[in-house]
Write a protein that holds these residues in place. Sequence first.
Motif, mmCIF file in Angstrom:
data_model
loop_
_atom_site.group_PDB
_atom_site.id
_atom_site.type_symbol
_atom_site.label_atom_id
_atom_site.label_comp_id
_atom_site.label_asym_id
_atom_site.label_seq_id
_atom_site.Cartn_x
_atom_site.Cartn_y
_atom_site.Cartn_z
ATOM 1 N N CYS A 173 3.595 4.909 7.249
ATOM 2 C CA CYS A 173 3.583 3.533 6.781
ATOM 3 C C CYS A 173 2.489 2.831 7.566
ATOM 4 C CB CYS A 173 4.933 2.922 7.121
ATOM 5 S SG CYS A 173 5.426 1.632 6.020
ATOM 6 N N THR A 174 1.598 2.127 6.883
ATOM 7 C CA THR A 174 0.620 1.313 7.597
ATOM 8 C C THR A 174 0.672 -0.102 7.033
ATOM 9 O OG1 THR A 174 -1.301 1.648 6.149
ATOM 10 C CG2 THR A 174 -0.875 3.359 7.811
ATOM 11 N N CYS B 154 -7.911 -2.970 -1.554
ATOM 12 C CA CYS B 154 -7.473 -2.437 -0.255
ATOM 13 C C CYS B 154 -7.512 -0.913 -0.212
ATOM 14 C CB CYS B 154 -6.111 -2.976 0.138
ATOM 15 S SG CYS B 154 -4.804 -2.625 -1.044
ATOM 16 N N PRO B 155 -8.633 -0.296 -0.566
ATOM 17 C CA PRO B 155 -8.703 1.168 -0.531
ATOM 18 C C PRO B 155 -8.481 1.758 0.856
ATOM 19 C CG PRO B 155 -10.913 0.225 -0.790
ATOM 20 C CD PRO B 155 -9.917 -0.887 -0.972
ATOM 21 N N VAL B 156 -8.898 1.039 1.902
ATOM 22 C CA VAL B 156 -8.741 1.555 3.267
ATOM 23 C C VAL B 156 -7.262 1.750 3.587
ATOM 24 C CG1 VAL B 156 -9.083 1.052 5.722
ATOM 25 C CG2 VAL B 156 -10.919 0.604 4.087
ATOM 26 N N ALA B 157 -6.413 0.818 3.124
ATOM 27 C CA ALA B 157 -4.972 0.937 3.360
ATOM 28 C C ALA B 157 -4.444 2.248 2.789
ATOM 29 C CB ALA B 157 -4.242 -0.254 2.747
ATOM 30 N N TYR B 158 -4.854 2.571 1.550
ATOM 31 C CA TYR B 158 -4.410 3.829 0.929
ATOM 32 C C TYR B 158 -4.930 5.025 1.692
ATOM 33 C CZ TYR B 158 -2.090 1.322 -2.680
ATOM 34 O OH TYR B 158 -1.190 0.496 -3.319
ATOM 35 N N GLN B 159 -6.174 4.923 2.158
ATOM 36 C CA GLN B 159 -6.728 6.032 2.924
ATOM 37 C C GLN B 159 -5.989 6.195 4.244
ATOM 38 O OE1 GLN B 159 -11.045 5.309 2.937
ATOM 39 N NE2 GLN B 159 -11.178 6.456 1.027
ATOM 40 N N MET B 160 -5.659 5.077 4.901
ATOM 41 C CA MET B 160 -4.971 5.159 6.193
ATOM 42 C C MET B 160 -3.565 5.716 6.039
ATOM 43 S SD MET B 160 -6.978 4.350 8.658
ATOM 44 C CE MET B 160 -8.350 5.094 7.805
ATOM 45 N N ILE C 299 4.589 7.043 -3.236
ATOM 46 C CA ILE C 299 3.770 5.933 -2.745
ATOM 47 C C ILE C 299 4.488 4.627 -3.073
ATOM 48 C CG2 ILE C 299 1.561 4.724 -3.013
ATOM 49 C CD1 ILE C 299 0.337 7.464 -3.768
ATOM 50 N N VAL C 300 4.743 3.805 -2.057
ATOM 51 C CA VAL C 300 5.396 2.504 -2.289
ATOM 52 C C VAL C 300 4.483 1.389 -1.789
ATOM 53 C CG1 VAL C 300 7.499 1.153 -2.024
ATOM 54 C CG2 VAL C 300 7.615 3.636 -1.849
ATOM 55 N N TYR D 115 3.835 2.640 2.112
ATOM 56 C CA TYR D 115 4.492 3.890 2.497
ATOM 57 C C TYR D 115 3.986 5.057 1.638
ATOM 58 C CZ TYR D 115 8.370 7.231 3.025
ATOM 59 O OH TYR D 115 9.132 8.350 3.254
ATOM 60 N N HIS D 116 3.644 6.150 2.276
ATOM 61 C CA HIS D 116 3.270 7.385 1.574
ATOM 62 C C HIS D 116 4.123 8.535 2.108
ATOM 63 C CE1 HIS D 116 -1.127 6.563 0.101
ATOM 64 N NE2 HIS D 116 -0.502 5.418 0.236
ATOM 65 N N ARG D 117 4.535 9.432 1.238
ATOM 66 C CA ARG D 117 5.164 10.686 1.680
ATOM 67 C C ARG D 117 4.628 11.843 0.833
ATOM 68 N NH1 ARG D 117 9.234 13.324 -0.579
ATOM 69 N NH2 ARG D 117 10.176 11.492 -1.533
ATOM 70 N N TYR D 118 4.296 12.930 1.464
ATOM 71 C CA TYR D 118 3.790 14.104 0.751
ATOM 72 C C TYR D 118 4.550 15.349 1.182
ATOM 73 C CZ TYR D 118 -0.143 10.993 -0.084
ATOM 74 O OH TYR D 118 -0.914 9.931 -0.451
#
Lengths: 433, 260
Positions: free
Chosen positions: A349-350, A66-72, A374-375, A358-361
């Motif tokens: 979150c996508t 699921c690389p697209v999920a990480y990119q999104m 990253i969760v 979930y990503h936060r930077y």
Amino acid sequence: MSTRTIKVDYLARVEGEGALHIKINDGRVAGVQLQIWEPPRFFEAFLRGRHFTEAPDITARICGICPVAYQMSSVHAMEEALKVKVEGPLRSLRRLLYCGEWIESHALHLFMLHAPDFLGYEDSLQMARDHPDMVKLGLQLKKVGNELVALLGGREIHPINVRVGGFYKVPAKEELAPLAERLKWARDAASQTVAWVGGLPFPEYEADYEFVALRHPEEYPLNEGRLVSRRGLDIPVKDYEKYFQEEHVPHSHALHSTLKSRDQGRGPYLVGPLARYNLNFDRLSPLAQEAARQAGLGPECRNPFQSIVVRAVEMLHAVAEALGLIAAYEMPDAPAVPVAPRAGVGCACTEAPRGILYHRYRLDEAGLIQEAKIVPPTSQNQKSMEGDLAQFVAGHLDLSQDKLTWQCEQMIRNYDPCISCATHFLNLRIERA
Amino acid sequence: MPRKKRPKLAVWKFASCDGCQLSLLDCEDELLAIAGELEISYFVEASRAVVKGPYDLSLVEGSIAAPHDVPRIQQVRRISKFVLAIGACATAGGIQGLRNFADVQEYIPLVYARPQYIEALETSTPISGHIQVDLELQGCPINKRQLVEAVSAFLQGRKPVMPAHSVCLECKMRGNICVQVAHGTPCLGPVTHAGCGALCPTYQRGCYGCYGPKETPNTASLSAWLGSRLGMTEPELLRLFRTFNAGAPAFRQESEAHEH
């Protein structure tokens, strides 16, 4: 005291390395451990000091499925930090790309990893000897999803065309036309798939899950929405860390997540297709809703074994959604909106195929990442998986060792766990006394 | 005539994202044919059935990054006739090889609250650092066409046709306009191994080197060009060479040249 152990040292047909260990003392389940021995890779550590533009390419490498999920999730988080909004056709293209990943990922899991369990085969190649038409249909559905990702992203695995602000290059409307023809075939194939999996034999089991998913005012959720739950959570994504917490347990390289609720303290929760479906049935396309009903599924489904039907319904929805997006698409003037570095914090979150990601930077004024969090969905589901296994085993102690072990594996595959993602995660052992 | 015994295929995973072994399942049109020519004997991601070794062909994905994997890769070598290492993790240590430039003990608490539960090696290293490898396929991820070619060549007992030139040449073959010369977009195409079909320049972005170094790459010359003509700073050059193939010797040396 009599002890019985159910153990699977290397869980098959999941993405990544893990094990299951269940201990039964005098007919009672004494312990369930999903063990994750996938080696840790430390993404959140080495993202520090990298430029914000690198996040979509680097985080894609967390998962080849699921690389697209990480990119999104990464581009949306960065855009929030950098005060940029991506709208119109660029927003639609992102949805279209995500539909491609949902189709290929759900088709992979449904036909290659999950369906063989219900029909008593050890893998899809064995299944292909007796059900060649369905396996071939599944492979072609997967291929359509991959073609969509490859056209918009450049390739199926680790696409190269996603950037903060949009894309590097966008397709002309006519480039999407051949794909629309393939998707029309896929719409029929996905409808046929829903009907086929609806007829599979499902073990009897239900659980009282706390479902968590995104919810959008009009759409079935992909990239945007509020975080909602079955028991009434309704928060903006920026409040995620106030309500969800990760903890580290000795038997796993994946962090376990819990959700704080007002009355019951912290508890497990469930993300993924089942959660999305239960919380967003009304947002599914009419075609997908109708197919679900025909397959015997109401707006509520709490049997995780039926998640295979829900995945088929979501696959049909993604195909219908993709067709709608292509029909409405007009090529934008520029492939991306301009983005300038600035200091800030952004989260997003996508809906990855397996659930919320979930990503936060936190960025400095030069746009360098100071902190990353990253969760992934699978780690959020670990506690529910262990809970399900304990409850399921307790109700099926009369089964033979082989049968019980297989059904425990099947229970885990219900979740389509992605261990590569969660390691930040699965090995299966069941011990009986 | 009795059917010839099919060679046995095994697929092994070490530290990785699963993407390269997924490339095998992504061969939607060829998968059933491959399963007809090879006995898929050990492939945990796809099957719970295990046929005992030894195996004729072992595909190895991932890098060696945890203590329990050190003896495991030795065992893979002992029971495999032909070892094919697939992808940037297996051939260069992968993105997780970024730890080789840092102190892993400082990394662990950034991700994990209770570091005492974590088992990780100080370094992430390629398969060839541990055992003899018979063939390597570079790329993050590998190209599935190259995988099919490598497997076909194995079955036919011939050398696989693998171009050793740079991404630059693939760009010329596609008729792309050079993104670096014409648009001033930094591009690792001149030093990067062919195999992707020059994807990034085709999509109007610079190559970021996910196929790793080509044979005899002149990285120093490219860096000088990127610095003097495109104004890239030393930290930017360091990051450019230090990604998915950071541990490949040519890229490692070049990134270290920009460490100050």
